[in-house]
Design a protein around this motif. Structure first.
Motif, PDB file in Angstrom:
ATOM      1  N   LEU A  53       0.868  -1.353   0.066  1.00  0.00           N
ATOM      2  CA  LEU A  53      -0.009  -0.027  -0.069  1.00  0.00           C
ATOM      3  C   LEU A  53       1.061   1.301   0.043  1.00  0.00           C
ATOM      4  O   LEU A  53       1.809   1.176   0.889  1.00  0.00           O
ATOM      5  CB  LEU A  53      -0.982   0.194   1.262  1.00  0.00           C
ATOM      6  CG  LEU A  53      -1.994  -0.930   1.307  1.00  0.00           C
ATOM      7  CD1 LEU A  53      -2.660  -0.923   2.766  1.00  0.00           C
ATOM      8  CD2 LEU A  53      -2.743  -0.836   0.301  1.00  0.00           C
ATOM      9  N   ILE A  82       1.055   5.277   0.599  1.00  0.00           N
ATOM     10  CA  ILE A  82      -0.018   6.418   0.951  1.00  0.00           C
ATOM     11  C   ILE A  82       0.867   7.723   1.032  1.00  0.00           C
ATOM     12  O   ILE A  82       2.003   7.789   1.292  1.00  0.00           O
ATOM     13  CB  ILE A  82      -0.224   6.108   2.535  1.00  0.00           C
ATOM     14  CG1 ILE A  82      -0.804   4.700   2.684  1.00  0.00           C
ATOM     15  CG2 ILE A  82      -0.873   7.319   3.143  1.00  0.00           C
ATOM     16  CD1 ILE A  82      -0.526   4.056   4.036  1.00  0.00           C
ATOM     17  N   TYR A  93      -4.267   4.827   5.676  1.00  0.00           N
ATOM     18  CA  TYR A  93      -3.878   3.589   5.471  1.00  0.00           C
ATOM     19  C   TYR A  93      -5.113   2.391   5.742  1.00  0.00           C
ATOM     20  O   TYR A  93      -5.117   1.486   5.099  1.00  0.00           O
ATOM     21  CB  TYR A  93      -2.676   2.939   6.365  1.00  0.00           C
ATOM     22  CG  TYR A  93      -2.490   1.730   6.377  1.00  0.00           C
ATOM     23  CD1 TYR A  93      -1.655   0.945   5.669  1.00  0.00           C
ATOM     24  CD2 TYR A  93      -2.501   0.872   7.616  1.00  0.00           C
ATOM     25  CE1 TYR A  93      -1.418  -0.307   5.833  1.00  0.00           C
ATOM     26  CE2 TYR A  93      -2.333  -0.461   7.922  1.00  0.00           C
ATOM     27  CZ  TYR A  93      -1.887  -1.061   6.913  1.00  0.00           C
ATOM     28  OH  TYR A  93      -1.561  -2.363   6.859  1.00  0.00           O
ATOM     29  N   LYS A 128      -7.255   2.548   3.124  1.00  0.00           N
ATOM     30  CA  LYS A 128      -6.803   1.768   1.826  1.00  0.00           C
ATOM     31  C   LYS A 128      -6.787   0.377   2.078  1.00  0.00           C
ATOM     32  O   LYS A 128      -7.217  -0.461   1.113  1.00  0.00           O
ATOM     33  CB  LYS A 128      -5.596   2.349   1.567  1.00  0.00           C
ATOM     34  CG  LYS A 128      -5.465   3.427   0.533  1.00  0.00           C
ATOM     35  CD  LYS A 128      -4.202   3.613  -0.100  1.00  0.00           C
ATOM     36  CE  LYS A 128      -3.960   4.739  -0.942  1.00  0.00           C
ATOM     37  NZ  LYS A 128      -2.788   4.929  -1.605  1.00  0.00           N
ATOM     38  N   PHE A 129      -6.503  -0.178   3.227  1.00  0.00           N
ATOM     39  CA  PHE A 129      -6.538  -1.603   3.446  1.00  0.00           C
ATOM     40  C   PHE A 129      -7.951  -1.982   3.551  1.00  0.00           C
ATOM     41  O   PHE A 129      -8.047  -3.229   2.912  1.00  0.00           O
ATOM     42  CB  PHE A 129      -5.911  -1.871   4.956  1.00  0.00           C
ATOM     43  CG  PHE A 129      -5.724  -3.309   5.356  1.00  0.00           C
ATOM     44  CD1 PHE A 129      -4.695  -3.852   4.775  1.00  0.00           C
ATOM     45  CD2 PHE A 129      -6.426  -3.887   6.185  1.00  0.00           C
ATOM     46  CE1 PHE A 129      -4.440  -5.012   5.110  1.00  0.00           C
ATOM     47  CE2 PHE A 129      -6.201  -5.234   6.311  1.00  0.00           C
ATOM     48  CZ  PHE A 129      -5.240  -5.938   5.913  1.00  0.00           C
ATOM     49  N   SER A 173      -9.150  -2.476  -0.039  1.00  0.00           N
ATOM     50  CA  SER A 173      -8.499  -3.544  -1.217  1.00  0.00           C
ATOM     51  C   SER A 173      -8.938  -5.090  -0.629  1.00  0.00           C
ATOM     52  O   SER A 173      -8.648  -5.933  -1.444  1.00  0.00           O
ATOM     53  CB  SER A 173      -6.793  -3.456  -0.788  1.00  0.00           C
ATOM     54  OG  SER A 173      -6.555  -3.653   0.623  1.00  0.00           O
TER      55      SER A 173
END
Length: 95
Positions: free
Chosen positions: A32, A34, A49, A52-53, A56
């Motif tokens: 990832l 950032i 983070y 985004k995690f 995904s």
């Protein structure tokens, strides 16, 4: 990674719990990226983070890989879910 690949204002985070993904070109590790500004707080970067995690869907993949389900069982559950959604849309089932 080469030094040219890493930019100054970006955080690169490698989740340890995930295994490398094997694709056509070879093994690609999950990463990832950032974007962080110089004056940005670390809490904001962690918040980015986490978002985004979640997007995904790696945690879902990890849970799916814990046990094996046959393809026939997967397709049957997908069919049952589709039937259920159609019944709700048609008004046969009310929530």
């Amino acid at each position: 990674m080469k030094k040219k690949d890493i930019r100054k204002n970006e955080l690169y985070i490698f989740p340890v719990s995930l295994q490398p993904q094997i694709l056509k070109g070879g093994i690609n590790y999950f990463m990832l990226i950032i974007d962080s500004k110089d004056c940005e707080n670390i809490d904001k970067a962690l918040k980015k983070y986490k978002k985004k995690f979640e997007k995904s869907k790696t945690l879902l993949q990890l849970r799916e890989r814990q046990h094996f389900t046959k393809s026939s069982v997967k397709s049957r559950t997908q069919r049952l879910k589709a039937i259920y959604r159609q019944q709700i849309a048609s008004g046969k089932i009310e929530l």
